[in-house]
Design an enzyme around this catalytic site. Structure first.
Site, PDB file in Angstrom:
ATOM      1  N   ASN A 113      -8.343  -8.866  15.185  1.00  0.00           N
ATOM      2  CA  ASN A 113      -6.977  -9.030  15.638  1.00  0.00           C
ATOM      3  C   ASN A 113      -6.453 -10.360  15.121  1.00  0.00           C
ATOM      4  O   ASN A 113      -6.960 -11.418  15.478  1.00  0.00           O
ATOM      5  CB  ASN A 113      -6.943  -8.994  17.168  1.00  0.00           C
ATOM      6  CG  ASN A 113      -5.526  -8.954  17.696  1.00  0.00           C
ATOM      7  OD1 ASN A 113      -4.665  -9.645  17.181  1.00  0.00           O
ATOM      8  ND2 ASN A 113      -5.304  -8.150  18.721  1.00  0.00           N
TER       9      ASN A 113
ATOM     10  N   ASP B 221     -18.225  -2.269  -8.614  1.00  0.00           N
ATOM     11  CA  ASP B 221     -19.342  -2.328  -9.557  1.00  0.00           C
ATOM     12  C   ASP B 221     -18.924  -3.028 -10.845  1.00  0.00           C
ATOM     13  O   ASP B 221     -19.693  -3.808 -11.430  1.00  0.00           O
ATOM     14  CB  ASP B 221     -19.844  -0.915  -9.876  1.00  0.00           C
ATOM     15  CG  ASP B 221     -20.282  -0.171  -8.638  1.00  0.00           C
ATOM     16  OD1 ASP B 221     -20.775  -0.821  -7.698  1.00  0.00           O
ATOM     17  OD2 ASP B 221     -20.124   1.067  -8.595  1.00  0.00           O
TER      18      ASP B 221
END
Length: 628
Positions: free
Chosen positions: A330, A395
């Site tokens: 939050n 990747d």
């Protein structure tokens, strides 16, 4: 503008510098399957679309995709991973072969290859089916064979490159890296010059002392939650087991300036050297804004709620709340607070808890935040794209970051190249792969060979050769050191090019030249030698090889014509039997008089000697030419 061009040339020089860099990738390899369908009606049994399959493609995923990206970016890529003895495993092997990855995977009968199957319609992912389970543990024999493969691959790379290889660890929690394998890697850390770690659970790898870690925001947050109120463990201790009661997926909490679950920073928790973000876009509140946000967040606290499944970390529609796997943060306490600010504030702690020199917290479509030993956070940005376009972009980021750091690039340069590699791969649906030539084109350096795709890696070469062969072109192949490029070389290459439709030139790496020619060679490093060859109009593709023999590349290219320099018959060429077995012919081209690399070097040395003693050097006119 001139400064920008100079910066692009500097970045391109790093890309050139990592060519042929030996990299060992180990971890969870998987197969990505994409099924493209069409739908124009709903079924009668349920409110679900009726799909007609039109196309199916498969790609390397996980650690295998990292290995593919290392290869296509120009590194010497070797993959060690357990792969099932199944259809998916066979497809994965094919993907690795096409990309030019050295496939050192270990067959695991009875253990399926992990697969992620995606069904798409209208370029929208409708569902994903995953197979492969962390409970499919390696048996003792599988672990032993994996350790043997790791040891052999490490020595193979060292022997081929003449230097300590780079290690990339891809731990996605699918069981490929059990405790004995992790312990082996920690014990043998000194065998690798650079170590990169991408792990869902970083707490398992504290003793590895990696050069760089690349956690997602959720993974970084989870680590901070688990280490809340604790000091970073000194020394090379390795956490092989999770603490009792530690849930696999959170809850994890992160509050700026407050230890997760606590009310303030731990007294021994390291803080960043600079409290201000790297650039003004990261903290719109100004220099004092972050401290005000810390104070307000410390009063209201953060909320943590576990989220099952894999999930992506992303901003919600209000732009204030961050949600993802095992984490709900939050951030309503201050305007402008986002994941980048949260990550920047905890980079020092992440470095301390992972033992890494560099931490790069990836933020999906929001880019990344990178921190090193200087304590200065660096922010990079990305272009928002559909989720189906971003599969595997991490990747590509990991591969480029690793190669750049292995090539001794400064951290800001490595971060720039990693973000660029990830960004240019997300143009279409599918598993992301960044090609070296695309990276060079993005850097505006077609003059270095990227424009006509001359400088290529082994994986790229295999793909390009197949394209040329389908187009009916005759492929000519030759190889050599090409140390001091001279007129004899140019004449030889022009003659070779005339024997077919395109010419592929394989160049010995620096370590290979030293083994063949002696410790004082090469005179020019491989980066200079390939740049000059790529600039010749008669040369179509240039590739570097580490071995003493080009036999492996010959098998990859399967040339229509193999050319060597010399006045001996083709039958005397050592590679002749292999070429003919593959359906090609062998040609030898005569020497060009008065030209050879060795003679040029001798003349230069003689000139230096004569000049030193006040005499004019003598000219040697009994010289010959060959690709040396």
């Amino acid at each position: 503008m001139a400064g920008g061009a100079a910066e692009q040339r500097r970045l391109a020089a790093v890309v050139e510098g990592w060519l042929g860099r030996p990299v060992l990738i180990v971890g969870d390899a998987m197969l990505d399957e994409w099924r493209f369908a069409e739908s124009d009606r709903l079924c009668r049994e349920a409110p679900a679309p009726v799909l007609t399959l039109r196309r199916r493609i498969s790609a390397a995923g996980g650690a295998a995709n990292t290995a593919v990206n290392v290869a296509t970016l120009g590194g010497r890529s070797v993959l060690v991973a357990p792969v099932g003895a199944d259809v998916a495993g066979d497809e994965l092997h094919d993907c690795l072969d096409r990309a030019g990855v050295w496939d050192r995977t270990v067959n695991q009968p009875g253990r399926p290859t992990p697969v992620k199957r995606r069904m798409l319609a209208g370029n929208q992912i409708l569902l994903r089916e995953d197979s492969g389970d962390p409970d499919d543990a390696l048996d003792d024999d599988g672990v032993a064979r994996l350790l043997t493969a790791l040891d052999c691959a490490t020595e193979e790379l060292r022997a081929a490159g003449g230097e300590a290889p780079t290690l990339v660890v891809c731990d996605y929690g699918l069981g490929a890296l059990p405790a004995p394998v992790r312990a082996w890697l920690v014990v043998h850390r000194e065998r690798y010059a650079t170590v990169a770690l991408d792990a869902h659970d970083l707490a398992d790898w504290r003793g590895l002392a990696p050069t760089v870690v690349t956690p997602s925001f959720a993974e970084a947050t989870r680590l901070l939650a688990r280490t809340a109120g604790t000091r970073p463990a000194p020394g090379p201790e390795l956490h092989l087991d999770h603490p009792d009661g530690d849930p696999a997926d959170g809850p994890s909490e992160l509050t700026v300036g407050v230890s997760p679950g606590g009310t303030g920073p731990h007294p021994d928790t390291p803080r960043p050297a600079a409290t201000e973000p790297a650039d003004s876009t990261a903290d719109p509140t100004g220099g004092a804004g972050l401290s005000r946000i810390e104070a307000r967040l410390s009063r209201i606290g953060a909320t943590g709620e576990p989220t099952p499944g894999e999930g992506r970390v992303a901003m919600t529609g209000d732009g204030l709340t961050v949600t993802g796997t095992g984490v709900t943060v939050n951030a309503t306490a201050g305007e402008g607070v986002d994941r980048a600010v949260l990550a920047e504030s905890r980079l020092a702690e992440l470095r301390a808890h992972t033992g890494a020199d560099v931490v790069a917290v990836t933020l999906d479509t929001d880019g990344a935040v990178v921190g090193g030993a200087d304590g200065e956070p660096r922010r990079s940005h990305s272009t928002p794209v559909p989720a189906s376009h971003a599969v595997g972009a991490g990747d590509a980021y990991l591969a480029a970051m690793t190669l750049a750091l292995a090539a001794d690039a400064p951290l800001p340069t490595a971060a720039q190249l990693a973000q660029l590699a990830a960004t240019i791969t997300v143009s279409d649906t599918g598993t992301c792969v960044c090609r070296r030539e695309d990276l060079l084109v993005a850097l505006g350096t077609p003059g270095d060979g990227a424009g006509h795709r001359a400088l290529v890696g082994t994986g790229e070469l295999a793909t390009l050769v197949e394209e040329h062969r389908r187009a009916g072109r005759a492929i000519v192949f030759t190889n050599g050191c090409f140390d001091v490029l001279h007129r004899g070389h140019v004449r030889y290459l022009e003659q070779a090019r005339a024997l077919g439709d395109l010419l592929v030139v394989a160049v010995n790496s620096d370590s290979s030249v030293r083994r063949l020619k002696g410790p004082d060679r090469p005179v020019n490093p491989v980066e200079d030698r390939i740049a000059l060859l790529a600039a010749l109009a008669c040369v179509d593709h240039v590739v570097v090889f580490e071995e003493d023999s080009p036999a492996g590349l010959i098998e990859t290219v399967r040339p229509d014509v193999y050319v060597k320099g010399g006045d001996y018959p083709p039958e005397m060429v050592p590679e002749a039997p292999l070429v003919r077995r593959l359906g090609g012919q062998v040609r030898t081209l005569g020497y060009v008089p008065d030209r050879s690399t060795s003679a040029i070097i001798d003349r230069i040395r003689a000139h230096g000697h004569e000049t030193q003693h006040g005499h004019e050097p003598q000219t040697d006119t009994s010289l010959t030419s060959k690709p040396s």
